[in-house]
Design a protein around this motif. Structure first.
Motif, PDB file in Angstrom:
ATOM      1  N   LEU A  68      31.973  38.045  48.018  1.00  0.00           N
ATOM      2  CA  LEU A  68      32.591  37.096  48.943  1.00  0.00           C
ATOM      3  C   LEU A  68      33.158  37.876  50.123  1.00  0.00           C
ATOM      4  O   LEU A  68      33.848  38.881  49.935  1.00  0.00           O
ATOM      5  CB  LEU A  68      33.727  36.336  48.247  1.00  0.00           C
ATOM      6  N   MET A  69      32.856  37.418  51.331  1.00  0.00           N
ATOM      7  CA  MET A  69      33.403  38.063  52.524  1.00  0.00           C
ATOM      8  C   MET A  69      34.900  37.775  52.572  1.00  0.00           C
ATOM      9  O   MET A  69      35.320  36.622  52.549  1.00  0.00           O
ATOM     10  CB  MET A  69      32.712  37.523  53.781  1.00  0.00           C
ATOM     11  N   THR A  70      35.710  38.820  52.637  1.00  0.00           N
ATOM     12  CA  THR A  70      37.165  38.663  52.628  1.00  0.00           C
ATOM     13  C   THR A  70      37.807  38.974  53.975  1.00  0.00           C
ATOM     14  O   THR A  70      39.025  38.890  54.102  1.00  0.00           O
ATOM     15  CB  THR A  70      37.800  39.548  51.536  1.00  0.00           C
ATOM     16  N   SER A  71      36.998  39.355  54.955  1.00  0.00           N
ATOM     17  CA  SER A  71      37.499  39.557  56.318  1.00  0.00           C
ATOM     18  C   SER A  71      36.453  39.014  57.280  1.00  0.00           C
ATOM     19  O   SER A  71      35.298  38.830  56.915  1.00  0.00           O
ATOM     20  CB  SER A  71      37.755  41.040  56.594  1.00  0.00           C
ATOM     21  N   ALA A  72      36.871  38.782  58.492  1.00  0.00           N
ATOM     22  CA  ALA A  72      35.932  38.291  59.499  1.00  0.00           C
ATOM     23  C   ALA A  72      34.911  39.380  59.817  1.00  0.00           C
ATOM     24  O   ALA A  72      35.231  40.561  59.795  1.00  0.00           O
ATOM     25  CB  ALA A  72      36.683  37.896  60.764  1.00  0.00           C
ATOM     26  N   PRO A  73      33.668  38.987  60.115  1.00  0.00           N
ATOM     27  CA  PRO A  73      32.668  39.986  60.499  1.00  0.00           C
ATOM     28  C   PRO A  73      33.136  40.760  61.731  1.00  0.00           C
ATOM     29  O   PRO A  73      33.690  40.181  62.652  1.00  0.00           O
ATOM     30  CB  PRO A  73      31.435  39.156  60.834  1.00  0.00           C
ATOM     31  N   SER A  74      32.941  42.062  61.684  1.00  0.00           N
ATOM     32  CA  SER A  74      33.394  42.904  62.776  1.00  0.00           C
ATOM     33  C   SER A  74      32.530  44.152  62.858  1.00  0.00           C
ATOM     34  O   SER A  74      32.038  44.634  61.841  1.00  0.00           O
ATOM     35  CB  SER A  74      34.854  43.311  62.523  1.00  0.00           C
ATOM     36  N   TYR A 102      34.276  42.852  51.672  1.00  0.00           N
ATOM     37  CA  TYR A 102      33.737  41.959  50.653  1.00  0.00           C
ATOM     38  C   TYR A 102      34.426  42.279  49.329  1.00  0.00           C
ATOM     39  O   TYR A 102      34.903  43.396  49.119  1.00  0.00           O
ATOM     40  CB  TYR A 102      32.236  42.183  50.470  1.00  0.00           C
ATOM     41  N   ALA A 103      34.441  41.296  48.437  1.00  0.00           N
ATOM     42  CA  ALA A 103      34.993  41.513  47.098  1.00  0.00           C
ATOM     43  C   ALA A 103      34.183  40.709  46.097  1.00  0.00           C
ATOM     44  O   ALA A 103      33.544  39.709  46.444  1.00  0.00           O
ATOM     45  CB  ALA A 103      36.455  41.086  47.047  1.00  0.00           C
ATOM     46  N   ARG A 104      34.213  41.163  44.864  1.00  0.00           N
ATOM     47  CA  ARG A 104      33.630  40.414  43.766  1.00  0.00           C
ATOM     48  C   ARG A 104      34.449  40.714  42.517  1.00  0.00           C
ATOM     49  O   ARG A 104      35.229  41.665  42.477  1.00  0.00           O
ATOM     50  CB  ARG A 104      32.163  40.742  43.558  1.00  0.00           C
ATOM     51  N   TYR A 105      34.252  39.887  41.490  1.00  0.00           N
ATOM     52  CA  TYR A 105      35.000  40.030  40.249  1.00  0.00           C
ATOM     53  C   TYR A 105      34.085  40.131  39.046  1.00  0.00           C
ATOM     54  O   TYR A 105      32.999  39.542  39.020  1.00  0.00           O
ATOM     55  CB  TYR A 105      35.920  38.816  40.029  1.00  0.00           C
ATOM     56  N   LEU A 106      34.568  40.839  38.075  1.00  0.00           N
ATOM     57  CA  LEU A 106      34.025  40.832  36.718  1.00  0.00           C
ATOM     58  C   LEU A 106      35.132  40.209  35.882  1.00  0.00           C
ATOM     59  O   LEU A 106      36.286  40.671  35.911  1.00  0.00           O
ATOM     60  CB  LEU A 106      33.729  42.255  36.240  1.00  0.00           C
ATOM     61  N   VAL A 107      34.807  39.136  35.173  1.00  0.00           N
ATOM     62  CA  VAL A 107      35.792  38.444  34.344  1.00  0.00           C
ATOM     63  C   VAL A 107      35.351  38.584  32.897  1.00  0.00           C
ATOM     64  O   VAL A 107      34.181  38.319  32.573  1.00  0.00           O
ATOM     65  CB  VAL A 107      35.901  36.950  34.723  1.00  0.00           C
ATOM     66  N   ARG A 108      36.280  39.011  32.057  1.00  0.00           N
ATOM     67  CA  ARG A 108      35.971  39.196  30.635  1.00  0.00           C
ATOM     68  C   ARG A 108      37.021  38.524  29.776  1.00  0.00           C
ATOM     69  O   ARG A 108      38.212  38.636  30.037  1.00  0.00           O
ATOM     70  CB  ARG A 108      35.961  40.685  30.273  1.00  0.00           C
ATOM     71  N   GLY A 109      36.536  37.870  28.722  1.00  0.00           N
ATOM     72  CA  GLY A 109      37.419  37.289  27.727  1.00  0.00           C
ATOM     73  C   GLY A 109      37.195  37.995  26.403  1.00  0.00           C
ATOM     74  O   GLY A 109      36.053  38.310  26.051  1.00  0.00           O
ATOM     75  N   TYR A 110      38.283  38.275  25.704  1.00  0.00           N
ATOM     76  CA  TYR A 110      38.218  39.004  24.432  1.00  0.00           C
ATOM     77  C   TYR A 110      38.903  38.219  23.333  1.00  0.00           C
ATOM     78  O   TYR A 110      39.987  37.675  23.530  1.00  0.00           O
ATOM     79  CB  TYR A 110      38.953  40.350  24.543  1.00  0.00           C
ATOM     80  N   GLN A 153      36.287  44.345  42.581  1.00  0.00           N
ATOM     81  CA  GLN A 153      35.624  45.444  43.278  1.00  0.00           C
ATOM     82  C   GLN A 153      35.578  45.077  44.754  1.00  0.00           C
ATOM     83  O   GLN A 153      35.182  43.972  45.114  1.00  0.00           O
ATOM     84  CB  GLN A 153      34.206  45.647  42.744  1.00  0.00           C
ATOM     85  N   ASP A 154      36.000  46.008  45.607  1.00  0.00           N
ATOM     86  CA  ASP A 154      36.001  45.795  47.052  1.00  0.00           C
ATOM     87  C   ASP A 154      35.015  46.754  47.707  1.00  0.00           C
ATOM     88  O   ASP A 154      34.798  47.861  47.214  1.00  0.00           O
ATOM     89  CB  ASP A 154      37.398  46.055  47.633  1.00  0.00           C
ATOM     90  N   ARG A 155      34.445  46.315  48.806  1.00  0.00           N
ATOM     91  CA  ARG A 155      33.597  47.192  49.606  1.00  0.00           C
ATOM     92  C   ARG A 155      33.699  46.740  51.055  1.00  0.00           C
ATOM     93  O   ARG A 155      34.112  45.616  51.339  1.00  0.00           O
ATOM     94  CB  ARG A 155      32.141  47.168  49.142  1.00  0.00           C
ATOM     95  N   SER A 156      33.337  47.633  51.946  1.00  0.00           N
ATOM     96  CA  SER A 156      33.299  47.261  53.362  1.00  0.00           C
ATOM     97  C   SER A 156      32.007  47.794  53.955  1.00  0.00           C
ATOM     98  O   SER A 156      31.468  48.805  53.504  1.00  0.00           O
ATOM     99  CB  SER A 156      34.505  47.813  54.117  1.00  0.00           C
TER     100      SER A 156
END
Length: 173
Positions: free
Chosen positions: A79-85, A91-99, A113-116
């Motif tokens: 998911l884009m988390t900042s305006a394009p520049s 961008y960010a994404r998630y890993l969701v785990r249930g135990y 996890q974040d990336r640019s």
């Protein structure tokens, strides 16, 4: 204003600023305490009851779930988390785990996890000539626990436990 009134006003201002600073520190300590407790929380419910709320919370944040992998584990799309520049787009994404944590008990982890990415400008005409990943690129970034999101889930799924933790946190001041 005479000098004595001026120095009293200055002293009052300093005391007010210090009081605000210390109250802010206490609030941050309390929030940190709550988030730490949420990361170790064991729900007294089976994972099948908690999992839909865990997915709903991540969707509320604008993330789309790709697919449930095995059991109670899923990843989201980037998911884009900042305006394009041209300086960089985040961008960010998630890993969701249930135990399962025993009969009728479970835990949920959100890992973010974040990336640019940035576009390097061509020096001849200013157009972007290739897309490059920034320092926090997909290959370089690590997933980290999102304690804030885990605290939000705890408040939704187990409001009684959240209220008890808030009462404990107030004693930290």
């Amino acid at each position: 204003m005479n000098p004595s009134k001026s120095s009293r006003a200055s002293a009052l201002l300093v005391v007010s600023v210090l009081a605000l600073a210390f109250s802010g520190c206490a609030a941050r300590r309390q929030q940190s305490y709550l988030e730490d407790k949420a990361m170790g929380h064991i729900y007294r419910k089976p994972i099948a009851e908690v999992w839909p709320a865990a997915l709903a919370l991540i969707k509320e944040k604008g993330f789309s779930v790709t697919n449930t992998q095995t059991g109670f584990e899923t990843t989201t799309e980037w998911l884009m988390t900042s305006a394009p520049s041209s300086l960089g787009t985040s961008y960010a994404r998630y890993l969701v785990r249930g135990y399962e944590r025993g009969p009728g008990q479970c835990a949920v982890e959100y890992r973010r996890q974040d990336r640019s990415e940035s576009r390097a400008a061509d020096s001849t005409d200013g157009r972007a000539n290739e897309q490059r990943e920034g320092v926090n690129g997909a290959g370089a970034s690590q997933m980290r626990r999102d304690s804030e999101l885990e605290w939000e889930l705890l408040q939704k799924v187990d409001p009684e436990a959240a209220a008890a933790l808030k009462a404990e946190a107030k004693k930290i001041e």
